[in-house]
Scaffold this motif. Structure first.
Motif, PDB file in Angstrom:
ATOM      1  N   PRO A 196      37.914  20.188  18.650  1.00  0.00           N
ATOM      2  CA  PRO A 196      38.677  19.228  19.449  1.00  0.00           C
ATOM      3  C   PRO A 196      37.758  18.310  20.256  1.00  0.00           C
ATOM      4  CG  PRO A 196      38.664  21.378  20.496  1.00  0.00           C
ATOM      5  CD  PRO A 196      38.009  21.554  19.154  1.00  0.00           C
ATOM      6  N   CYS A 197      38.252  17.129  20.585  1.00  0.00           N
ATOM      7  CA  CYS A 197      37.527  16.216  21.466  1.00  0.00           C
ATOM      8  C   CYS A 197      37.804  16.624  22.914  1.00  0.00           C
ATOM      9  CB  CYS A 197      37.989  14.773  21.248  1.00  0.00           C
ATOM     10  SG  CYS A 197      37.520  14.064  19.675  1.00  0.00           S
ATOM     11  N   PRO A 198      36.791  17.007  23.681  1.00  0.00           N
ATOM     12  CA  PRO A 198      37.014  17.341  25.093  1.00  0.00           C
ATOM     13  C   PRO A 198      37.582  16.145  25.860  1.00  0.00           C
ATOM     14  CG  PRO A 198      34.842  18.065  24.359  1.00  0.00           C
ATOM     15  CD  PRO A 198      35.398  17.196  23.271  1.00  0.00           C
ATOM     16  N   ASP A 199      38.233  16.438  26.977  1.00  0.00           N
ATOM     17  CA  ASP A 199      38.853  15.371  27.763  1.00  0.00           C
ATOM     18  C   ASP A 199      37.839  14.337  28.228  1.00  0.00           C
ATOM     19  OD1 ASP A 199      41.310  16.555  27.446  1.00  0.00           O
ATOM     20  OD2 ASP A 199      41.232  17.649  29.351  1.00  0.00           O
ATOM     21  N   ASP A 200      36.620  14.797  28.497  1.00  0.00           N
ATOM     22  CA  ASP A 200      35.599  13.878  29.001  1.00  0.00           C
ATOM     23  C   ASP A 200      34.660  13.388  27.902  1.00  0.00           C
ATOM     24  OD1 ASP A 200      34.382  16.258  28.480  1.00  0.00           O
ATOM     25  OD2 ASP A 200      33.192  16.314  30.336  1.00  0.00           O
ATOM     26  N   MET A 201      35.064  13.552  26.641  1.00  0.00           N
ATOM     27  CA  MET A 201      34.206  13.149  25.524  1.00  0.00           C
ATOM     28  C   MET A 201      34.078  11.632  25.439  1.00  0.00           C
ATOM     29  SD  MET A 201      32.398  13.886  22.819  1.00  0.00           S
ATOM     30  CE  MET A 201      32.775  15.558  22.288  1.00  0.00           C
ATOM     31  N   GLN A 202      32.855  11.135  25.383  1.00  0.00           N
ATOM     32  CA  GLN A 202      32.587   9.731  25.088  1.00  0.00           C
ATOM     33  C   GLN A 202      31.342   9.670  24.216  1.00  0.00           C
ATOM     34  OE1 GLN A 202      31.055   6.803  28.003  1.00  0.00           O
ATOM     35  NE2 GLN A 202      32.809   5.513  27.441  1.00  0.00           N
ATOM     36  N   PHE A 203      31.484   9.073  23.049  1.00  0.00           N
ATOM     37  CA  PHE A 203      30.370   8.972  22.116  1.00  0.00           C
ATOM     38  C   PHE A 203      29.493   7.783  22.497  1.00  0.00           C
ATOM     39  CE2 PHE A 203      33.837  11.074  19.955  1.00  0.00           C
ATOM     40  CZ  PHE A 203      33.221  12.148  19.341  1.00  0.00           C
ATOM     41  N   GLN A 204      28.217   8.043  22.687  1.00  0.00           N
ATOM     42  CA  GLN A 204      27.264   6.992  23.036  1.00  0.00           C
ATOM     43  C   GLN A 204      26.510   6.571  21.776  1.00  0.00           C
ATOM     44  OE1 GLN A 204      24.891   7.740  26.568  1.00  0.00           O
ATOM     45  NE2 GLN A 204      26.401   9.216  27.318  1.00  0.00           N
TER      46      GLN A 204
END
Length: 315
Positions: A196-204
């Motif tokens: 799953p994508c965590p709530d604070d996930m942001q791909f840089q």
């Protein structure tokens, strides 16, 4: 008035002669480098490009790429098939101070696209030359002015850093990546096979300006295209569009956009599997690879059969 016109004509004639002389010297230097590559004379090749100062790392990467595959000099890029082994300058732009110049070539390629199959594309490659104290024009690493300032595209799931030179293509790529990442994170909630994508996930994602980053277009045996930051969010690095090649028409632009989206999403998917505590890439390599391939196809990033990214069993 007549005297002024004559003086203007003389100055312009001298300037034209200087420009033509510089263009001839650069063309000769470029042709000599091509001959050195063809003959496998890498001592000669190295003598024709800068190797010190800000050029040190760039020069080593160039030597490595060319010695590994001579066709790289002709513009070979992973994912593209060269249609000619000729390399002819299409344009030369000389700086006002007459100390540097940019030589542009145009190469034709064939590329397999998921939607339309085989297509032909023309890409421009840019070579920077700088004037040396010994009177020669040497191939050089592009400087900061060439790339321009760093800019950022920021959204819920994506943070893309790119140089101003590549702004137009980068924004198109960012829009497509944003759409794909949103879809992926929505799917991951209901798909047990996906981390799953965590709530604070942001791909840089960051475009690299170093010529050596072109190796990241071939991710079949390269996991160095991503790492994890202190917040355990993936950092993806890919070559800037200018390094890949600049399209000459709208159709070519779309092909390059699609290529970089596919390769970046593949790296992002791998980083998600790799970084998840519940997923062991090497232990379940075949399973995870199959899931990754299925994702690429389902999201219409790749055609069926999906691309192969075999694990490295050499060591």
């Amino acid at each position: 008035v007549l005297a002024g016109l004559i003086l203007f004509w003389q100055v312009r004639r001298r300037a034209t002669a200087v420009t033509q002389s510089i263009e001839a010297d650069i063309t000769t230097s470029f042709a000599l480098m091509t001959t050195a590559v063809d003959q496998g004379d890498f001592d000669l090749f190295q003598s024709l490009h800068w190797q010190n100062g800000r050029h040190t790392g760039w020069g080593r990467s160039l030597d490595t790429l060319v010695s590994r595959d001579s066709q790289f000099w002709y513009g070979r890029r992973s994912g593209f098939t060269l249609l000619t082994d000729e390399l002819q300058p299409a344009d030369i732009e000389i700086a006002p101070d007459l100390k540097s110049a940019q030589l542009v070539t145009a190469q034709s390629y064939e590329i397999q696209t998921p939607a339309q199959g085989s297509q032909t594309i023309t890409l421009q490659q840019i070579y920077t030359f700088e004037f040396a104290d010994d009177g020669r024009w040497l191939l050089a690493a592009p400087d900061d002015d060439f790339w321009g300032e760093w800019l950022t595209y920021n959204s819920r799931y994506l943070n893309l850093s790119y140089p101003a030179r590549d702004e137009a293509l980068s924004l198109r790529i960012a829009t497509a990546l944003d759409k794909n990442l949103t879809q992926f994170c929505e799917w991951s909630v209901d798909m047990p096979t996906l981390p799953p994508c965590p709530d604070d996930m942001q791909f840089q994602v960051r475009w690299r300006q170093e010529i050596g980053s072109l190796s990241k277009l071939d991710q079949s045996r390269d996991d160095s295209s991503f790492s994890m930051n202190s917040s355990n969010n993936p950092i993806i690095t890919m070559p800037a569009p200018t390094l890949v090649g600049l399209p000459t028409d709208a159709a070519g632009e779309q092909i390059v956009v699609d290529l970089l989206v596919r390769q970046t999403m593949a790296a992002i998917f791998r980083s998600v599997f790799w970084g998840s505590e519940n997923f062991d890439w090497y232990r379940f390599a075949d399973y995870n690879q199959a899931s990754l391939n299925q994702l690429l196809v389902q999201m219409e990033i790749a055609a069926w059969p999906p691309p192969s990214f075999p694990s490295d069993d050499s060591g």
